[in-house]
Motif scaffolding. Sequence first.
Motif, PDB file in Angstrom:
ATOM      1  N   HIS A   8      39.680 -39.299 -24.529  1.00  0.00           N
ATOM      2  CA  HIS A   8      39.678 -38.281 -23.392  1.00  0.00           C
ATOM      3  C   HIS A   8      41.128 -38.358 -22.587  1.00  0.00           C
ATOM      4  CE1 HIS A   8      36.375 -36.637 -24.846  1.00  0.00           C
ATOM      5  NE2 HIS A   8      35.545 -37.694 -24.807  1.00  0.00           N
TER       6      HIS A   8
ATOM      7  N   SER B 290      44.569 -35.764 -21.869  1.00  0.00           N
ATOM      8  CA  SER B 290      45.124 -35.167 -20.925  1.00  0.00           C
ATOM      9  C   SER B 290      46.526 -35.755 -20.473  1.00  0.00           C
ATOM     10  CB  SER B 290      44.182 -35.597 -19.771  1.00  0.00           C
ATOM     11  OG  SER B 290      43.033 -34.942 -19.739  1.00  0.00           O
TER      12      SER B 290
ATOM     13  N   HIS C 172      43.119 -28.907 -21.124  1.00  0.00           N
ATOM     14  CA  HIS C 172      43.568 -30.324 -21.221  1.00  0.00           C
ATOM     15  C   HIS C 172      43.273 -31.115 -20.243  1.00  0.00           C
ATOM     16  CE1 HIS C 172      46.165 -28.258 -24.560  1.00  0.00           C
ATOM     17  NE2 HIS C 172      45.390 -29.194 -25.437  1.00  0.00           N
TER      18      HIS C 172
ATOM     19  N   PRO D 176      38.517 -32.649 -21.256  1.00  0.00           N
ATOM     20  CA  PRO D 176      38.409 -34.205 -21.361  1.00  0.00           C
ATOM     21  C   PRO D 176      37.785 -34.725 -20.271  1.00  0.00           C
ATOM     22  CG  PRO D 176      40.652 -33.343 -21.902  1.00  0.00           C
ATOM     23  CD  PRO D 176      39.942 -32.020 -21.277  1.00  0.00           C
TER      24      PRO D 176
END
Length: 137
Positions: A62, A66, A81, A85
């Motif tokens: 996650h 990003s 994004h 996440p």
Amino acid sequence: MARDRALPKFLAHISPHRRVPDRAVLLVAALSLFLGLVFVGQVAFLSTLVNFGALVAFLLLHLSVSVYHLIKQHQHTFGMHLAVPAIGFVIVGYVLYSIDTKAKIGGLIWLAIGIIVLAARKLLGRNVTLNLDDSEI
């Protein structure tokens, strides 16, 4: 990893008939059997330890989504994004927080060993990147 010399070279051997790293498979099987015998009756602990590793990997996944899209690619898709996440990170983080304390300790010890190995390899001037080119497989 043995192909990239991050593990002993004998583990890189590929079976000519099955095209699998047979020595590495046998080593993992022997290690799994040994750990299974040592922790007999503690299946819950072993499964929680495995879950710890998987959940830490998902946390990093996650985070990397990003970082990749927002920082490296300079995209401005904050909803997809960053927000998505972040929601996944919080959910997985909560599940990880709820895991048994013994599994957290065991997982953190395993993570610390990995960090020590990485640091030692860097200090010794050895390569710490993996070759992901499939042409050598």
